[in-house]
Design a protein around this motif. Structure first.
Motif, PDB file in Angstrom:
ATOM      1  N   HIS A   4       0.883  -1.182   0.000  1.00 60.70           N
ATOM      2  CA  HIS A   4       0.000   0.000   0.000  1.00 60.70           C
ATOM      3  C   HIS A   4       0.913   1.222   0.000  1.00 60.70           C
ATOM      4  CE1 HIS A   4      -3.331   2.626   1.108  1.00 60.70           C
ATOM      5  NE2 HIS A   4      -2.725   2.976   2.226  1.00 60.70           N
ATOM      6  N   PHE A  62       1.089  -5.426   4.144  1.00 58.71           N
ATOM      7  CA  PHE A  62       0.154  -6.207   4.942  1.00 58.71           C
ATOM      8  C   PHE A  62       0.127  -7.625   4.398  1.00 58.71           C
ATOM      9  CE2 PHE A  62      -0.950  -1.801   4.870  1.00 58.71           C
ATOM     10  CZ  PHE A  62      -1.282  -1.510   6.182  1.00 58.71           C
ATOM     11  N   CYS A  65      -5.422  -8.603   1.897  1.00 67.45           N
ATOM     12  CA  CYS A  65      -6.345  -7.474   1.682  1.00 67.45           C
ATOM     13  C   CYS A  65      -7.215  -7.213   2.908  1.00 67.45           C
ATOM     14  CB  CYS A  65      -7.230  -7.737   0.468  1.00 67.45           C
ATOM     15  SG  CYS A  65      -6.348  -7.649  -1.092  1.00 67.45           S
ATOM     16  N   LEU A  68      -5.321  -5.010   5.243  1.00 68.26           N
ATOM     17  CA  LEU A  68      -5.288  -3.642   4.723  1.00 68.26           C
ATOM     18  C   LEU A  68      -6.619  -2.944   4.978  1.00 68.26           C
ATOM     19  CD1 LEU A  68      -4.111  -1.232   3.190  1.00 68.26           C
ATOM     20  CD2 LEU A  68      -4.708  -2.423   1.051  1.00 68.26           C
ATOM     21  N   ASP A  95      -2.375   0.090  -4.499  1.00 66.34           N
ATOM     22  CA  ASP A  95      -2.338  -1.137  -3.709  1.00 66.34           C
ATOM     23  C   ASP A  95      -2.097  -2.265  -4.691  1.00 66.34           C
ATOM     24  OD1 ASP A  95      -3.091   0.266  -1.390  1.00 66.34           O
ATOM     25  OD2 ASP A  95      -5.209  -0.024  -1.806  1.00 66.34           O
TER      26      ASP A  95
END
Length: 101
Positions: A4, A62, A65, A68, A95
């Motif tokens: 990200h 991360f 998903c 995140l 992302d």
């Protein structure tokens, strides 16, 4: 691993002071939000008055998903995000999933 990356162009007033606070506040999230794997913030020394340049960039990662998404709504992150909104004039992000070779 989900990467990200976010960049912000800040208002000229107090931009270095605000950039420094943004860096400190974002990097402090690592100790407050357990699923942040990596977080690093850099402040540009060369964006200056170039309308296409950005002043601050966030690199974070991360596991997935879901992590995140949880980060995005975490109250600690929301506090930092709300401050950034008061001093940013432009934002860009990406992302993506980093795949191992």
């Amino acid at each position: 691993m989900i990467k990200h990356i976010v960049m912000w162009k800040l208002r000229k007033e107090n931009s270095l002071e605000n950039a420094t606070k943004i860096k400190k506040d974002l990097e402090s999230l690592k100790s407050k939000i357990k699923f942040i794997r990596e977080i690093k913030v850099e402040i540009s020394e060369h964006s200056g008055s170039d309308e296409n340049g950005f002043d601050v960039i966030l690199f974070s990662s991360f596991d997935n998903c879901s992590d995140l998404e949880s980060y995005q709504i975490n109250p600690e992150h929301v506090k930092v995000k709300n401050f950034i909104k008061t001093c940013a004039v432009k934002r860009a992000f990406i992302d993506y999933e980093e795949k191992s070779l």
